[in-house]
Design a protein around this motif. Structure first.
Motif, mmCIF file in Angstrom:
data_model
loop_
_atom_site.group_PDB
_atom_site.id
_atom_site.type_symbol
_atom_site.label_atom_id
_atom_site.label_comp_id
_atom_site.label_asym_id
_atom_site.label_seq_id
_atom_site.Cartn_x
_atom_site.Cartn_y
_atom_site.Cartn_z
ATOM 1 N N UNK A 1 0.849 -1.176 0.000
ATOM 2 C CA UNK A 1 0.000 0.000 0.000
ATOM 3 C C UNK A 1 0.889 1.231 0.000
ATOM 4 N N UNK A 2 0.581 2.177 -0.823
ATOM 5 C CA UNK A 2 1.276 3.461 -0.826
ATOM 6 C C UNK A 2 0.303 4.489 -0.291
ATOM 7 N N UNK A 3 0.690 5.174 0.774
ATOM 8 C CA UNK A 3 -0.167 6.174 1.397
ATOM 9 C C UNK A 3 0.247 7.545 0.911
ATOM 10 N N UNK A 35 7.562 4.829 11.344
ATOM 11 C CA UNK A 35 8.831 5.559 11.240
ATOM 12 C C UNK A 35 9.552 5.147 9.957
ATOM 13 N N UNK A 36 10.115 6.112 9.285
ATOM 14 C CA UNK A 36 10.886 5.837 8.076
ATOM 15 C C UNK A 36 10.058 5.555 6.838
ATOM 16 N N UNK A 37 8.749 5.707 6.922
ATOM 17 C CA UNK A 37 7.906 5.431 5.768
ATOM 18 C C UNK A 37 8.184 6.420 4.647
ATOM 19 N N UNK A 38 8.289 5.905 3.437
ATOM 20 C CA UNK A 38 8.351 6.734 2.232
ATOM 21 C C UNK A 38 7.464 6.090 1.172
ATOM 22 N N UNK A 39 6.800 6.882 0.359
ATOM 23 C CA UNK A 39 5.944 6.315 -0.696
ATOM 24 C C UNK A 39 6.728 5.493 -1.723
ATOM 25 N N UNK A 40 8.031 5.667 -1.782
ATOM 26 C CA UNK A 40 8.839 4.914 -2.743
ATOM 27 C C UNK A 40 9.007 3.454 -2.338
ATOM 28 N N UNK A 41 8.733 3.129 -1.076
ATOM 29 C CA UNK A 41 8.863 1.754 -0.611
ATOM 30 C C UNK A 41 7.556 1.337 0.068
ATOM 31 N N UNK A 42 6.658 0.716 -0.676
ATOM 32 C CA UNK A 42 5.373 0.308 -0.093
ATOM 33 C C UNK A 42 5.574 -0.619 1.104
ATOM 34 N N UNK A 43 4.667 -0.520 2.073
ATOM 35 C CA UNK A 43 4.715 -1.364 3.266
ATOM 36 C C UNK A 43 3.364 -2.060 3.444
ATOM 37 N N UNK A 76 7.875 3.279 17.580
ATOM 38 C CA UNK A 76 9.181 3.399 16.928
ATOM 39 C C UNK A 76 9.540 2.169 16.107
ATOM 40 N N UNK A 77 8.983 1.008 16.466
ATOM 41 C CA UNK A 77 9.338 -0.212 15.749
ATOM 42 C C UNK A 77 8.161 -0.862 15.019
ATOM 43 N N UNK A 78 6.960 -0.284 15.125
ATOM 44 C CA UNK A 78 5.802 -0.879 14.452
ATOM 45 C C UNK A 78 5.918 -0.611 12.955
#
Length: 85
Positions: A1-3, A35-43, A76-78
């Motif tokens: 998913x890209x937010x 933390x560290x989310x970027x749209x370039x790397x879907x999670x 911080x780690x979720x």
């Protein structure tokens, strides 16, 4: 998913209030941005479907019970986006 949320919270590890508009009106909901989310790397994403006791109109009640406090304690780690409609 890209937010596609505001850039100011892209690296936030926080809950972000969002709204959805339909013919019944405006509905508030929360999204946890890891933390560290970027749209370039879907999670992976979790859609938390609360019970009747956690519904409300302010968009905050669903994050006060169950998964919400768990995420807050481990923010911080979720590693997931979590959506609380």
């Amino acid at each position: 998913l890209v937010w596609s949320g505001p850039a100011s919270v892209a690296f936030g590890q926080q809950f972000v209030e969002r709204t959805y508009q339909d013919e019944a009106g405006t509905h508030k909901y929360q999204v946890f941005v890891p933390a560290g989310y970027t749209p370039q790397r879907p999670v992976p994403a979790i859609l938390f479907l609360h019970g009747a006791g956690e519904r409300g109109t302010d968009g905050r009640k669903p994050i006060m019970i169950g998964l919400g406090p768990y995420i807050q304690a481990r923010g911080a780690s979720f590693p997931f986006l979590a959506i609380f409609p």
